[in-house]
Design a protein around this motif. Structure first.
Motif, PDB file in Angstrom:
ATOM      1  N   ASP A 144      14.781   1.926 -12.970  1.00 49.36           N
ATOM      2  CA  ASP A 144      15.349   2.911 -12.042  1.00 49.36           C
ATOM      3  C   ASP A 144      14.570   2.939 -10.730  1.00 49.36           C
ATOM      4  O   ASP A 144      15.157   2.939  -9.644  1.00 49.36           O
ATOM      5  CB  ASP A 144      15.338   4.315 -12.655  1.00 49.36           C
ATOM      6  N   LEU A 145      13.253   2.971 -10.836  1.00 47.66           N
ATOM      7  CA  LEU A 145      12.413   2.990  -9.637  1.00 47.66           C
ATOM      8  C   LEU A 145      12.569   1.706  -8.834  1.00 47.66           C
ATOM      9  O   LEU A 145      12.621   1.731  -7.602  1.00 47.66           O
ATOM     10  CB  LEU A 145      10.947   3.206 -10.016  1.00 47.66           C
ATOM     11  N   GLY A 179      -4.211   9.572 -13.522  1.00 47.96           N
ATOM     12  CA  GLY A 179      -3.766  10.871 -14.009  1.00 47.96           C
ATOM     13  C   GLY A 179      -2.679  11.509 -13.161  1.00 47.96           C
ATOM     14  O   GLY A 179      -2.397  12.692 -13.298  1.00 47.96           O
ATOM     15  N   LYS A 180      -2.061  10.728 -12.289  1.00 45.51           N
ATOM     16  CA  LYS A 180      -1.028  11.279 -11.402  1.00 45.51           C
ATOM     17  C   LYS A 180       0.358  11.261 -12.022  1.00 45.51           C
ATOM     18  O   LYS A 180       1.221  12.037 -11.621  1.00 45.51           O
ATOM     19  CB  LYS A 180      -1.019  10.527 -10.076  1.00 45.51           C
ATOM     20  N   VAL A 181       0.589  10.349 -12.974  1.00 42.61           N
ATOM     21  CA  VAL A 181       1.871  10.294 -13.676  1.00 42.61           C
ATOM     22  C   VAL A 181       1.621  10.225 -15.182  1.00 42.61           C
ATOM     23  O   VAL A 181       0.547   9.846 -15.633  1.00 42.61           O
ATOM     24  CB  VAL A 181       2.752   9.087 -13.235  1.00 42.61           C
ATOM     25  N   SER A 204       9.629   9.515  -5.203  1.00 45.55           N
ATOM     26  CA  SER A 204      10.835   9.369  -6.029  1.00 45.55           C
ATOM     27  C   SER A 204      10.719  10.168  -7.313  1.00 45.55           C
ATOM     28  O   SER A 204      11.686  10.794  -7.753  1.00 45.55           O
ATOM     29  CB  SER A 204      11.080   7.899  -6.371  1.00 45.55           C
ATOM     30  N   LEU A 205       9.542  10.150  -7.924  1.00 52.67           N
ATOM     31  CA  LEU A 205       9.353  10.894  -9.167  1.00 52.67           C
ATOM     32  C   LEU A 205       9.395  12.406  -8.931  1.00 52.67           C
ATOM     33  O   LEU A 205       9.864  13.158  -9.785  1.00 52.67           O
ATOM     34  CB  LEU A 205       8.039  10.489  -9.838  1.00 52.67           C
ATOM     35  N   LYS A 206       8.920  12.855  -7.768  1.00 54.99           N
ATOM     36  CA  LYS A 206       8.981  14.282  -7.449  1.00 54.99           C
ATOM     37  C   LYS A 206      10.421  14.759  -7.337  1.00 54.99           C
ATOM     38  O   LYS A 206      10.744  15.886  -7.722  1.00 54.99           O
ATOM     39  CB  LYS A 206       8.238  14.575  -6.145  1.00 54.99           C
ATOM     40  N   SER A 207      11.293  13.910  -6.816  1.00 53.53           N
ATOM     41  CA  SER A 207      12.693  14.302  -6.673  1.00 53.53           C
ATOM     42  C   SER A 207      13.494  14.119  -7.964  1.00 53.53           C
ATOM     43  O   SER A 207      14.665  14.495  -8.021  1.00 53.53           O
ATOM     44  CB  SER A 207      13.351  13.526  -5.533  1.00 53.53           C
ATOM     45  N   THR A 228       0.809  -1.212   0.000  1.00 61.75           N
ATOM     46  CA  THR A 228       0.000   0.000   0.000  1.00 61.75           C
ATOM     47  C   THR A 228       0.844   1.264   0.000  1.00 61.75           C
ATOM     48  O   THR A 228       0.386   2.305  -0.414  1.00 61.75           O
ATOM     49  CB  THR A 228      -0.964   0.033   1.199  1.00 61.75           C
ATOM     50  N   ASP A 229       2.095   1.184   0.470  1.00 58.10           N
ATOM     51  CA  ASP A 229       2.926   2.383   0.478  1.00 58.10           C
ATOM     52  C   ASP A 229       3.755   2.537  -0.789  1.00 58.10           C
ATOM     53  O   ASP A 229       4.430   3.543  -0.950  1.00 58.10           O
ATOM     54  CB  ASP A 229       3.815   2.420   1.725  1.00 58.10           C
ATOM     55  N   ILE A 230       3.702   1.586  -1.699  1.00 59.71           N
ATOM     56  CA  ILE A 230       4.465   1.686  -2.951  1.00 59.71           C
ATOM     57  C   ILE A 230       4.059   2.925  -3.755  1.00 59.71           C
ATOM     58  O   ILE A 230       4.936   3.658  -4.211  1.00 59.71           O
ATOM     59  CB  ILE A 230       4.358   0.389  -3.788  1.00 59.71           C
ATOM     60  N   PRO A 231       2.755   3.218  -3.949  1.00 61.69           N
ATOM     61  CA  PRO A 231       2.413   4.418  -4.727  1.00 61.69           C
ATOM     62  C   PRO A 231       2.995   5.704  -4.142  1.00 61.69           C
ATOM     63  O   PRO A 231       3.506   6.545  -4.885  1.00 61.69           O
ATOM     64  CB  PRO A 231       0.887   4.444  -4.687  1.00 61.69           C
ATOM     65  N   SER A 232       2.964   5.852  -2.828  1.00 63.28           N
ATOM     66  CA  SER A 232       3.520   7.066  -2.222  1.00 63.28           C
ATOM     67  C   SER A 232       5.037   7.123  -2.389  1.00 63.28           C
ATOM     68  O   SER A 232       5.599   8.195  -2.621  1.00 63.28           O
ATOM     69  CB  SER A 232       3.127   7.176  -0.759  1.00 63.28           C
ATOM     70  N   LEU A 233       5.697   5.970  -2.298  1.00 61.74           N
ATOM     71  CA  LEU A 233       7.146   5.934  -2.508  1.00 61.74           C
ATOM     72  C   LEU A 233       7.505   6.267  -3.954  1.00 61.74           C
ATOM     73  O   LEU A 233       8.465   6.998  -4.219  1.00 61.74           O
ATOM     74  CB  LEU A 233       7.711   4.557  -2.144  1.00 61.74           C
TER      75      LEU A 233
END
Length: 160
Positions: free
Chosen positions: A26-27, A49-51, A14-17, A5-10
């Motif tokens: 890479d991810l 629609g988040k990425v 990572s994509l934000k940085s 469940t925490d994979i999407p937030s991680l």
């Protein structure tokens, strides 16, 4: 299962940085998760629609989406906007159009723009423009006459 469940937030963090984007590999290396979990998560985030992604060679590069949600766009524009489906039934309208029509949103949604005589868009000029549109984007000047005055509109159509 809590770990999944925490994979999407991680992934999003990572994509934000990394504003230029990252590949699934890479991810996977960065988060120490298997590629299938990352790929599944990215597909879900893309559907939400988040990425966004782009194929470069054989790799898919993902980054944070910069799109504005349609509901936000409808609220913040001064233009009158009407969204119709393939059958020309009204799907969405912004407040400016609803006020101009002097109708309730619930009464407007689902109506057919040609058969139900909606102000401006049901005029003969508008109907001719809408039905003859073959391209992706068309702009046309529309004159709409009321009992009191003549109104002029710039009509933009985008076909999806």
């Amino acid at each position: 299962m809590a770990e999944d469940t925490d994979i999407p937030s991680l992934v999003l963090k990572s994509l934000k940085s990394n504003p230029r984007g990252l590949t699934i590999t890479d991810l996977s290396k960065k988060l120490h998760k298997d590629r299938n979990s990352i790929a599944r998560c990215l597909n879900i985030l893309k559907a939400e629609g988040k990425v966004e992604s782009k194929t470069i060679g054989s790799a898919h590069v993902y980054w944070i989406s910069q799109r504005i949600p349609l509901s936000a766009f409808l609220c913040f524009t001064r233009n009158m906007i009407l969204i119709v489906d393939d059958n020309l039934n009204i799907v969405q309208a912004n407040e400016h159009f609803i006020q101009f029509c002097n109708m309730q949103k619930e009464d407007l949604i689902g109506r057919h723009i040609i058969e139900d005589m909606i102000p401006v868009v049901s005029s003969p000029e508008s109907v001719a423009t809408i039905t003859s549109t073959k391209g992706d984007h068309v702009m046309n000047e529309i004159r709409y006459s009321t009992e009191k005055n003549n109104l002029f509109f710039k009509m933009e159509l985008t076909v999806r």
